[in-house]
Design a protein around this motif. Structure first.
Motif, PDB file in Angstrom:
ATOM      1  N   TYR A  23      45.853   9.200  -6.328  1.00 52.78           N
ATOM      2  CA  TYR A  23      44.411   9.307  -6.059  1.00 52.78           C
ATOM      3  C   TYR A  23      43.593   9.827  -7.245  1.00 52.78           C
ATOM      4  N   PHE A  24      44.257  10.275  -8.321  1.00 52.57           N
ATOM      5  CA  PHE A  24      43.504  10.858  -9.425  1.00 52.57           C
ATOM      6  C   PHE A  24      42.668   9.825 -10.161  1.00 52.57           C
ATOM      7  N   LEU A  25      43.237   8.670 -10.434  1.00 56.42           N
ATOM      8  CA  LEU A  25      42.567   7.693 -11.285  1.00 56.42           C
ATOM      9  C   LEU A  25      41.238   7.233 -10.692  1.00 56.42           C
ATOM     10  N   THR A  26      41.245   6.822  -9.430  1.00 54.42           N
ATOM     11  CA  THR A  26      40.013   6.288  -8.847  1.00 54.42           C
ATOM     12  C   THR A  26      38.966   7.368  -8.677  1.00 54.42           C
ATOM     13  N   ASP A  27      39.380   8.595  -8.306  1.00 53.87           N
ATOM     14  CA  ASP A  27      38.413   9.690  -8.209  1.00 53.87           C
ATOM     15  C   ASP A  27      37.763   9.948  -9.560  1.00 53.87           C
ATOM     16  N   THR A  28      38.549   9.848 -10.632  1.00 50.73           N
ATOM     17  CA  THR A  28      38.011  10.058 -11.975  1.00 50.73           C
ATOM     18  C   THR A  28      37.041   8.951 -12.355  1.00 50.73           C
ATOM     19  N   LEU A  29      37.411   7.700 -12.089  1.00 51.94           N
ATOM     20  CA  LEU A  29      36.530   6.583 -12.436  1.00 51.94           C
ATOM     21  C   LEU A  29      35.239   6.636 -11.624  1.00 51.94           C
ATOM     22  N   ARG A  30      35.342   7.024 -10.348  1.00 50.48           N
ATOM     23  CA  ARG A  30      34.148   7.097  -9.503  1.00 50.48           C
ATOM     24  C   ARG A  30      33.181   8.158  -9.995  1.00 50.48           C
ATOM     25  N   SER A  31      33.698   9.171 -10.662  1.00 52.03           N
ATOM     26  CA  SER A  31      32.833  10.270 -11.113  1.00 52.03           C
ATOM     27  C   SER A  31      32.188   9.994 -12.460  1.00 52.03           C
ATOM     28  N   GLN A  32      32.611   8.926 -13.155  1.00 50.16           N
ATOM     29  CA  GLN A  32      32.076   8.634 -14.482  1.00 50.16           C
ATOM     30  C   GLN A  32      31.115   7.460 -14.427  1.00 50.16           C
ATOM     31  N   ARG A  39      30.037   5.513 -16.618  1.00 50.56           N
ATOM     32  CA  ARG A  39      30.372   4.314 -17.394  1.00 50.56           C
ATOM     33  C   ARG A  39      31.283   3.384 -16.596  1.00 50.56           C
ATOM     34  N   PHE A  40      31.976   3.936 -15.582  1.00 51.94           N
ATOM     35  CA  PHE A  40      32.846   3.129 -14.740  1.00 51.94           C
ATOM     36  C   PHE A  40      32.251   2.852 -13.360  1.00 51.94           C
ATOM     37  N   HIS A  41      31.279   3.680 -12.928  1.00 52.43           N
ATOM     38  CA  HIS A  41      30.725   3.503 -11.581  1.00 52.43           C
ATOM     39  C   HIS A  41      29.274   3.961 -11.573  1.00 52.43           C
ATOM     40  N   ASP A  42      28.394   3.002 -11.434  1.00 53.71           N
ATOM     41  CA  ASP A  42      26.957   3.284 -11.429  1.00 53.71           C
ATOM     42  C   ASP A  42      26.310   2.443 -10.336  1.00 53.71           C
ATOM     43  N   PRO A  43      26.564   2.766  -9.051  1.00 51.63           N
ATOM     44  CA  PRO A  43      26.125   1.891  -7.952  1.00 51.63           C
ATOM     45  C   PRO A  43      24.621   1.733  -7.848  1.00 51.63           C
ATOM     46  N   LEU A  44      23.855   2.756  -8.229  1.00 54.07           N
ATOM     47  CA  LEU A  44      22.394   2.674  -8.143  1.00 54.07           C
ATOM     48  C   LEU A  44      21.769   2.167  -9.433  1.00 54.07           C
ATOM     49  N   GLN A  45      22.610   1.900 -10.423  1.00 62.51           N
ATOM     50  CA  GLN A  45      22.123   1.425 -11.729  1.00 62.51           C
ATOM     51  C   GLN A  45      21.051   2.347 -12.296  1.00 62.51           C
ATOM     52  N   ASP A  46      21.297   3.665 -12.168  1.00 60.55           N
ATOM     53  CA  ASP A  46      20.314   4.642 -12.622  1.00 60.55           C
ATOM     54  C   ASP A  46      20.841   5.511 -13.762  1.00 60.55           C
ATOM     55  N   SER A  47      21.916   5.082 -14.404  1.00 62.27           N
ATOM     56  CA  SER A  47      22.475   5.868 -15.498  1.00 62.27           C
ATOM     57  C   SER A  47      21.874   5.439 -16.828  1.00 62.27           C
ATOM     58  N   THR A  93      29.332  14.363  -0.354  1.00 59.09           N
ATOM     59  CA  THR A  93      30.008  13.118  -0.723  1.00 59.09           C
ATOM     60  C   THR A  93      29.855  12.117   0.406  1.00 59.09           C
ATOM     61  N   PRO A  94      29.374  10.911   0.146  1.00 55.89           N
ATOM     62  CA  PRO A  94      29.203   9.934   1.221  1.00 55.89           C
ATOM     63  C   PRO A  94      30.541   9.566   1.834  1.00 55.89           C
ATOM     64  N   SER A  95      30.508   9.276   3.107  1.00 56.44           N
ATOM     65  CA  SER A  95      31.739   8.899   3.790  1.00 56.44           C
ATOM     66  C   SER A  95      32.169   7.513   3.372  1.00 56.44           C
ATOM     67  N   ALA A  96      33.405   7.203   3.673  1.00 56.78           N
ATOM     68  CA  ALA A  96      33.951   5.904   3.292  1.00 56.78           C
ATOM     69  C   ALA A  96      33.172   4.774   3.925  1.00 56.78           C
ATOM     70  N   SER A  97      32.644   5.002   5.107  1.00 52.11           N
ATOM     71  CA  SER A  97      31.941   3.932   5.799  1.00 52.11           C
ATOM     72  C   SER A  97      30.638   3.562   5.131  1.00 52.11           C
ATOM     73  N   ASN A  98      30.114   4.464   4.254  1.00 52.91           N
ATOM     74  CA  ASN A  98      28.854   4.179   3.570  1.00 52.91           C
ATOM     75  C   ASN A  98      29.059   3.522   2.211  1.00 52.91           C
ATOM     76  N   GLN A  99      30.295   3.339   1.811  1.00 52.62           N
ATOM     77  CA  GLN A  99      30.583   2.761   0.511  1.00 52.62           C
ATOM     78  C   GLN A  99      30.706   1.247   0.609  1.00 52.62           C
ATOM     79  N   PRO A 100      30.128   0.511  -0.348  1.00 50.21           N
ATOM     80  CA  PRO A 100      30.367  -0.940  -0.377  1.00 50.21           C
ATOM     81  C   PRO A 100      31.857  -1.202  -0.502  1.00 50.21           C
TER      82      PRO A 100
END
Length: 663
Positions: free
Chosen positions: A33-42, A44-52, A82-89
């Motif tokens: 679970y470390f890799l995806t949690d790390t990518l979700r927090s960065q 450059r790898f995850h910008d769902p609102l395109q506000d970075s 932290t949003p719940s899993a059900s709120n994630q695309p």
């Protein structure tokens, strides 16, 4: 070939390796679970609102607007929920293993499930096939190299449980990766496999053979320094692999490391401590990533078999193979012990250009093994070079039944031998024949004798023909009234003589041929299309043999894109119902998975226009309706309109194209 819609979908299969490890008292260990949690927090790898910053720094104006909007101000995360899993695309992903056994959902959804006590839905949809929805990550919108368009990459991570150090990777794991790519092939545009570096070259070689008639990009990558360390190569390797997978269709199994994309069956790990860990000694890289991303399109394989993609049906590889490295003083007893049953295939690492000791007992051991059906493949112990058979000491091996393996790497030769020996329909003689043939670009075929260089007059004649075709297809006048263009000494009335260099000829053809190809296809002019294909091929070969410039059209001339619509010649032929050109394009390496600026494939246009025979042809060549075409509602709307109109013929065409029809 560059893709043109504004979002690409990539499935990341995370098998383990250094890239996601943490430091423990026992050294580096994989942490679930470390890799995806790390990518979700960065960002450059995850910008769902395109506000970075990454999403808003493509221009001065965009940056200033974003900076003044207040979104650039850091926000405290102390009280952020932290949003719940059900709120994630989410993206629908299939697996060959049930969840909770050896395949798990991505780490972030598991951590969220533990927080909010939710249970993921995992359905057994067929024998050995499970599906679930994984939360998707999405990269910042960035400029696509070469065309100025912006694009983002949406990806899901299918994490293995347990994660494997690559030294524990086995043949069954190669089969599993191939199976997961096959299960998700129609839902994703490309695939990235995260893998440890120690045996990555074995896996990339094996997958190149297991993934038969591949039409999409598959990239293996990893890291020498894990993502958990401040200074690492993981960020560049993963971002580079995602960028290439999301922006280009390179229908091969490849390996990306240290800003370079290699053909997967041409590499070996060369260093345990350099960031430039992999070398491809006998084949140039497919992509070099520097300030610009340079794709060597002339070296990219083209799929021309007109068959649909599949993972090898046997679902297994032969384990009865091994590698034997010759050494001075080896005895026949040693060789016989190594060649004893159940051994069925041996990769023999010979001296130099394919030479071996002439000891009678050693040669007799090899001959006896070959006579009873063992397949022995000779490669060179040298890092660079090929088995040639130029020496007497190499010819004796061939006379004993040993097969030359050309310039294959040890990893490639072993996996190719395992793949072929697993096919029950092949005899030992047929395996020996196939070993020496390039099935996936894994070896360099013998160079034929060079023909005489074409004369400058020949160059001018070719160019004259090209320009005459260009004028003919661009004109609405009768063919008899169209003047022929003559270049060379005969063109006495020309205001200025034509420069007679091959480099200028190549640049002229590169500019004219794409436009000419689209014209020929739109008019269903197969003869004109053949002329264009031949012209491009002739110019390319001329450049390679003479050391002059080549005609370089990304993806090949049959895949050149219209600058305005992003459509390929195959799109145009399918849209206009030009069956003859569709067949010729497919035979010449046209990519069926290309999408235009609207995100549509050639198959979508053929179905929409009701061209049933073209639909069948494209489907048989491996085409499928893209996930975006289905989820955006284009296909569903077309089907519903046909149902409402009672047009059963149109409904049937969509069904044959792969649309889901609810009876």
């Amino acid at each position: 070939m560059e893709t043109r819609s504004d979002e690409a979908r990539v499935l990341v299969i995370y098998t383990g390796g250094t890239i996601g490890m943490l430091v423990s008292s026992r050294g580096y260990v994989p942490e679930p679970y470390f890799l995806t949690d790390t990518l979700r927090s960065q960002k450059r790898f995850h910008d769902p609102l395109q506000d970075s910053l990454f999403s808003n720094a493509a221009s001065v104006e965009g940056y200033r607007e974003w900076s003044n909007s207040g979104k650039s101000t850091p926000v405290s995360t102390d009280n952020v929920t932290t949003p719940s899993a059900s709120n994630q695309p989410t993206l629908l992903v299939k697996s060959s293993r049930p969840i909770g056994n050896t395949v798990t959902l991505s780490p972030s959804i598991f951590s969220q499930i533990q927080r909010v006590n939710e249970q993921p839905e995992c359905r057994n949809v067929a024998d050995g096939v499970y599906e679930t929805r994984l939360p998707s990550l999405v990269t910042p919108r960035s400029v696509v190299p070469g065309n100025g368009h912006t694009k983002r990459i949406r990806y899901a991570i299918l994490e293995w449980n347990p994660l494997l150090d690559s030294s524990n990777m086995e043949m069954d794991d190669w089969i599993r990766i191939a199976a997961e790519i096959e299960l998700n092939y129609t839902s994703f545009d490309a695939f990235v496999v995260l893998h440890g570096t120690d045996t990555m070259s074995y896996t990339s070689s094996a997958l190149s053979f297991l993934l038969e008639d591949l039409g999409k990009t598959v990239i293996l990558t990893g890291a020498q320094i894990p993502l958990s360390q401040l200074r690492n190569d993981a960020v560049d390797n993963l971002l580079g692999a995602l960028s290439i997978a999301g922006n280009y269709i390179i229908p091969e199994c490849s390996l990306y490391f240290n800003h370079t994309l290699y053909r997967g069956n041409r590499v070996s790990k060369a260093s345990s401590y350099d960031l430039n860990a992999f070398h491809s000694p006998n084949f140039s890289p497919l992509v070099n990533v520097g300030i610009d991303i340079v794709v060597n399109w002339n070296d990219v394989l083209r799929q021309t078999s007109l068959r649909r993609f599949r993972a090898y049906k046997g679902k297994q590889m032969s384990p009865h193979v091994a590698t034997l490295r010759l050494f001075p003083g080896m005895t026949g007893a040693t060789a016989r012990a190594f060649l004893a049953p159940p051994t069925r295939g041996i990769v023999l690492e010979t001296f130099g250009a394919g030479n071996a000791s002439q000891r009678p007992d050693v040669l007799a051991a090899f001959k006896d093994a070959c006579d009873r059906g063992v397949v022995i493949v000779a490669i060179s112990q040298c890092i660079k070079g090929s088995v040639s058979g130029d020496y007497e000491t190499g010819q004796t091996l061939i006379q004993a039944g040993v097969v030359p393996g050309g310039d294959m790497t040890p990893e490639c030769a072993l996996t190719k031998l395992s793949y072929l020996l697993a096919k029950p329909e092949l005899t030992a003689a047929e395996v020996r024949s196939l070993i020496s043939l390039p099935l996936r670009g894994e070896l360099t075929p013998p160079v034929p004798s060079l023909a005489a260089a074409p004369s400058l007059d020949g160059v001018n004649i070719d160019l004259s023909g090209l320009l005459s075709q260009f004028v003919r297809l661009s004109s609405s006048a009768p063919k008899a009234d169209i003047p022929q263009i003559v270049i060379g000494e005969e063109a006495q009335d020309a205001a200025a003589p034509w420069s007679r260099t091959a480099a200028e000829r190549a640049s002229t053809e590169a500019a004219l041929l794409p436009f000419l190809v689209h014209l020929t296809v739109a008019r269903d002019d197969v003869e004109g299309l053949e002329f264009c294909i031949t012209s491009a091929a002739t110019a390319s070969c001329s450049g390679m043999t003479e050391g002059t410039a080549e005609v370089v059209v990304p993806g090949g001339i049959v895949n050149c894109l219209d600058a305005g619509s992003g459509r390929s010649p195959l799109h145009v032929a399918a849209l206009n119902g030009n069956m003859r050109c569709v067949e010729k394009l497919l035979e010449s390496g046209a990519l069926v998975h290309l999408r235009d600026e609207l995100g549509h494939t050639a198959l979508y246009y053929a179905a929409r226009q009701g061209h049933d025979l073209i639909v069948d042809t494209l489907v048989s060549a491996g085409a499928n309706l893209g996930g975006m075409e289905n989820e955006a509602g284009y296909v569903g709307l077309a089907v519903q309109n046909a149902v409402n109109a009672g047009d059963d013929a149109v409904v049937e065409i969509w069904r044959r194209a792969g649309a889901k029809i609810i009876d």
